[in-house]
Design a protein around this motif. Structure first.
Motif, mmCIF file in Angstrom:
data_model
loop_
_atom_site.group_PDB
_atom_site.id
_atom_site.type_symbol
_atom_site.label_atom_id
_atom_site.label_comp_id
_atom_site.label_asym_id
_atom_site.label_seq_id
_atom_site.Cartn_x
_atom_site.Cartn_y
_atom_site.Cartn_z
ATOM 1 N N GLY A 1 0.813 -1.205 0.000
ATOM 2 C CA GLY A 1 0.000 0.000 0.000
ATOM 3 C C GLY A 1 0.847 1.256 0.000
ATOM 4 O O GLY A 1 1.212 1.761 1.060
ATOM 5 N N CYS B 1 0.131 4.634 -0.661
ATOM 6 C CA CYS B 1 -1.035 5.487 -0.839
ATOM 7 C C CYS B 1 -0.615 6.958 -0.831
ATOM 8 O O CYS B 1 0.310 7.349 -0.103
ATOM 9 C CB CYS B 1 -2.053 5.229 0.265
ATOM 10 N N ASN C 1 -3.507 0.955 4.174
ATOM 11 C CA ASN C 1 -4.219 2.098 3.619
ATOM 12 C C ASN C 1 -3.784 3.420 4.244
ATOM 13 O O ASN C 1 -4.445 4.443 4.079
ATOM 14 C CB ASN C 1 -5.742 1.920 3.731
ATOM 15 N N HIS D 1 -3.450 1.255 -4.895
ATOM 16 C CA HIS D 1 -4.204 0.862 -3.705
ATOM 17 C C HIS D 1 -5.268 1.910 -3.377
ATOM 18 O O HIS D 1 -6.425 1.763 -3.768
ATOM 19 C CB HIS D 1 -3.230 0.679 -2.537
ATOM 20 N N SER D 2 -4.890 2.988 -2.683
ATOM 21 C CA SER D 2 -5.839 4.012 -2.240
ATOM 22 C C SER D 2 -5.193 5.386 -2.332
ATOM 23 O O SER D 2 -4.107 5.593 -1.769
ATOM 24 C CB SER D 2 -6.270 3.755 -0.790
ATOM 25 N N ASP D 3 -5.847 6.317 -3.020
ATOM 26 C CA ASP D 3 -5.284 7.643 -3.233
ATOM 27 C C ASP D 3 -6.352 8.709 -3.082
ATOM 28 O O ASP D 3 -7.510 8.503 -3.445
ATOM 29 C CB ASP D 3 -4.624 7.709 -4.609
ATOM 30 N N SER E 1 -6.254 3.332 -9.528
ATOM 31 C CA SER E 1 -6.141 2.660 -8.237
ATOM 32 C C SER E 1 -7.454 1.978 -7.878
ATOM 33 O O SER E 1 -8.518 2.333 -8.403
ATOM 34 C CB SER E 1 -5.759 3.665 -7.137
ATOM 35 N N THR F 1 -7.881 8.061 3.286
ATOM 36 C CA THR F 1 -7.606 6.744 2.701
ATOM 37 C C THR F 1 -7.809 5.603 3.697
ATOM 38 O O THR F 1 -7.898 4.442 3.290
ATOM 39 C CB THR F 1 -6.164 6.675 2.174
#
Length: 427
Positions: free
Chosen positions: A228, A230, A259, A345-347, A366, A375
């Motif tokens: 991750g 992020c 995250n 992953h997470s942005d 993502s 996130t």
């Protein structure tokens, strides 16, 4: 004496038989097993915590602070684990849902219906709560599971294994439906990876080394829970207080998880005002800033401590109170940065401009893309899934939190009244 190879293959063979039965177990029966499991976590509290204490003590000096934090259980974590199982029991049964239906001109009807995948092998490190999350999700979705936890959580996982087996048995479901590999020998999961005749899917949860090894050493399809990296992007139309609030939460609320934010990027038009303010707040909470050339100039002029970032830092998952910072020239540059250095992953984009937010969310490649939301919400429980087996960064089949729906495949059911392709039958 049974060899390692024979032991693992025997587990997989039993799992295949259990999967064939579990696929058609009624939802109420599966829910009963889950409710039994949630209760048993409470009644078995002392046994679980004692086993976990052994694991934590053995791991001291061997694991990082972040990994120890993942390993350790307490009353709150146990309550959260039990609550997750209860939430899964309340969810709609994902098996047997009609996903779409059509009737052809010849009168033939076709239904696409959800079915369990079959046997899922799950290989993971450190976090013993994963044992319960995975067991509960597989039971509910009608999949048999073979779980191989990390050696550092061996005693805790053994305690959980006993609870899972008794909960299944009391509901009339075969205990072979969820099996935990009863050894910490790494050779066991190497044997598991060979058994494509029994196992339909492998889900790894752990570091890049584990995931790479599994991907390169199995013919079984893999749903990757990859690293991750992020990003938090603060746009030129971002509010200062909101920027600080979201950056602090994304980095500091729990820095050891996948995250959590690892990069902070700021639009050049906001850099002089927002970058020092956000970084000062992060530094006050113990965060080390690793700054690129542009960010370092701004931070240094404003007296914010930082160290030089290497190019490799921007693609590093720290799992710690460290963040890399840089300035970008435009929204397009921010999107390019995220797609280059992030791990899909997470942005997050922080902005008051809806058009710019929508462009960021459309073009950032993502699993989860956020606008003015931390996130840290990339999580099966937060998404309403009860729990998740992992956060998939794959582009095929499952992406983002892997919950009940992602643990199902489908089949087609076709009904008719004698339709044929030709007129061969002359009777």
């Amino acid at each position: 004496m049974e060899s390692m190879s024979d032991m693992v293959e025997n587990m997989a063979r039993r799992a295949r038989k259990a999967a064939a039965r579990l696929a058609y177990v009624p939802g109420d029966t599966k829910n009963a097993a889950l409710e039994n499991l949630a209760r048993s976590i409470g009644t078995g509290r002392e046994k679980i915590l004692a086993a976990n204490a052994l694991d934590v003590e053995a791991a001291r000096g061997k694991l990082s602070t972040a990994m120890l934090e993942r390993l350790a259980l307490d009353d709150k974590k146990l309550a959260d684990i039990a609550r997750g199982v209860e939430e899964i029991a309340k969810l709609e049964d994902p098996v047997g849902k009609v996903l779409c239906a059509t009737r052809r001109p010849n009168g033939m009807s076709i239904e696409k219906v959800s079915t369990p995948i079959g046997v899922i092998g799950i290989i993971y490190e450190s976090r013993p709560n994963v044992t319960i999350d995975c067991a509960a999700l597989c039971i509910k979705s009608g999949n048999a599971a073979i779980l191989r936890g990390g050696s550092e959580a061996f005693n805790t996982n053994a305690a959980f294994a006993s609870l899972i087996a008794s909960s299944l048995d009391s509901a009339g479901i075969s205990a072979d439906s969820v099996q935990i590999v009863p050894t910490s020998d790494r050779a066991a999961f190497a044997e598991l990876l060979k058994l494509d005749q029994y196992i339909d899917c492998i889900i790894p949860r752990g570091g890049a080394g584990l995931i790479s090894f599994i991907s390169q050493n199995t013919r079984i399809p893999v749903i990757k829970h990859d690293k991750g990296v992020c990003n938090v992007y603060i746009d030129k139309f971002a509010d200062a207080e909101l920027s600080k609030k979201l950056a602090v939460d994304a980095k500091c609320q729990r820095p050891s998880v996948c995250n959590a934010a690892e990069n902070l990027i700021v639009h050049k038009d906001s850099a002089e005002n927002l970058l020092p303010a956000v970084c000062a707040e992060l530094v006050s909470r113990g965060v080390e800033i690793r700054a690129g050339a542009g960010a370092k100039g701004v931070l240094s002029r404003n007296g914010i401590p930082c160290v030089d970032a290497s190019d490799g830092d921007f693609s590093t998952e720290y799992d710690d109170l460290i963040i890399s910072a840089e300035i970008v020239d435009s929204l397009d540059s921010a999107i390019d940065f995220v797609n280059t250095y992030g791990s899909s992953h997470s942005d997050l984009i922080v902005t008051s401009d809806a058009g710019r937010a929508e462009k960021f969310m459309a073009r950032v490649d993502s699993a989860c893309v956020y606008w003015n939301v931390s996130t840290r919400f990339t999580d099966g429980f937060e998404f309403g899934f009860g729990a998740e087996i992992g956060i998939s960064t794959n582009r095929l089949h499952a992406r983002g939190p892997v919950g009940l729906a992602e643990l199902c495949s489908y089949k087609y059911k076709i009904r008719g009244c004698g339709q044929t392709k030709g007129n061969l039958y002359q009777g």
